[in-house]
Design a protein around this motif. Structure first.
Motif, mmCIF file in Angstrom:
data_model
loop_
_atom_site.group_PDB
_atom_site.id
_atom_site.type_symbol
_atom_site.label_atom_id
_atom_site.label_comp_id
_atom_site.label_asym_id
_atom_site.label_seq_id
_atom_site.Cartn_x
_atom_site.Cartn_y
_atom_site.Cartn_z
ATOM 1 N N GLU A 156 20.643 -48.533 -49.887
ATOM 2 C CA GLU A 156 20.839 -47.084 -49.758
ATOM 3 C C GLU A 156 21.065 -46.629 -48.323
ATOM 4 N N HIS A 157 20.394 -47.301 -47.362
ATOM 5 C CA HIS A 157 20.406 -46.784 -45.991
ATOM 6 C C HIS A 157 20.940 -47.752 -44.938
ATOM 7 N N GLY A 158 21.201 -48.996 -45.320
ATOM 8 C CA GLY A 158 21.600 -49.978 -44.316
ATOM 9 C C GLY A 158 20.392 -50.523 -43.576
ATOM 10 N N THR A 159 20.619 -51.149 -42.436
ATOM 11 C CA THR A 159 19.524 -51.787 -41.702
ATOM 12 C C THR A 159 19.254 -51.164 -40.336
ATOM 13 N N ALA A 215 16.734 -45.334 -42.243
ATOM 14 C CA ALA A 215 16.455 -46.633 -42.860
ATOM 15 C C ALA A 215 15.068 -47.128 -42.481
ATOM 16 N N GLU A 216 14.705 -46.955 -41.223
ATOM 17 C CA GLU A 216 13.405 -47.436 -40.756
ATOM 18 C C GLU A 216 12.264 -46.699 -41.450
ATOM 19 N N ARG A 217 12.385 -45.378 -41.558
ATOM 20 C CA ARG A 217 11.321 -44.624 -42.225
ATOM 21 C C ARG A 217 11.229 -44.998 -43.701
ATOM 22 N N ALA A 218 12.364 -45.202 -44.338
ATOM 23 C CA ALA A 218 12.354 -45.622 -45.744
ATOM 24 C C ALA A 218 11.619 -46.956 -45.896
#
Length: 217
Positions: free
Chosen positions: A150-153, A158-161
């Protein structure tokens, strides 16, 4: 000959002296109570990150929380294989001996362990050169897949997810422990997920029904 003190040790000793003046002496009655044992009602599982001290965030007195800190605030699943199970031992002690009533898993923003899990930057590293960390955060490999999809890396979204997914993984793993599962079912124990955002100092609490982390008003 006196041992030479480093600037780092001197800073710690200065803090100790402040503690003796402001934390120990004015509260001798509290410390006298604690010398015979502890009866914390809450266990906190938090990250080792130097910026997220649970005692500061929750402004607690000594003896109020039983705290375990490790990389990314992870709880491994229940396992009986040989080895040194530090988090499992602490959990067992808190639940079975101290009989805590609440366990809070608290993740946080800007978590280096979760970022490494997301980017897999330590994958393949040798033990002592990042391999221990890589193995530990491998607990997040399965949760990583939908985050990356969904958010990539890269990036804070992405980090918060990934950071919040890690809290859910630890809650899921907590429920693999028979003592935790039985006490939760009987109502003797509650499990909570939380997230502390370093960027703005706001605490969020997980609503497990919706899966959302809601800021505390």
């Amino acid at each position: 000959m006196a041992t030479e003190r480093s600037p780092e040790l001197e800073q710690l000793i200065a803090g100790y002296r402040r503690f003796r003046e402001h934390g120990w002496t004015p509260r001798l009655e509290r410390w006298q109570q604690l010398k015979d044992g502890q009866e914390p009602q809450v266990m906190i599982i938090a990250c080792s990150d130097s910026r997220v001290d649970p005692a500061q965030i929750f402004d607690t007195d000594p003896g109020e929380m039983f705290v375990v800190r490790n990389v990314a605030a992870m709880v491994p699943p229940f396992e009986t294989n040989p080895g040194h199970h530090g988090v499992s031992a602490a959990l067992e002690f808190a639940v079975q001996v101290l009989k805590v009533k609440e366990i809070v898993v608290m993740g946080h923003g800007m978590c280096g362990g979760c970022k490494a899990a997301l980017t897999q930057s330590l994958k393949g590293a040798e033990p002592g050169e990042g391999g221990f960390v890589a193995d530990w955060i491998g607990l997040l490999d399965e949760a990583r897949e939908p985050v990356v999809h969904e958010h990539g890396t890269e990036g804070r979204t992405a980090e918060r997810a990934m950071e919040q997914a890690a809290v859910k993984v630890s809650l899921q793993n907590l429920r693999t422990f028979p003592c935790v599962r039985s006490k939760e079912r009987s109502g003797e124990l509650k499990l909570r997920g939380a997230f502390f955002a370093i960027s703005d100092g706001v605490l969020h609490v997980l609503d497990e029904a919706s899966g959302a982390f809601e800021p505390v008003a």
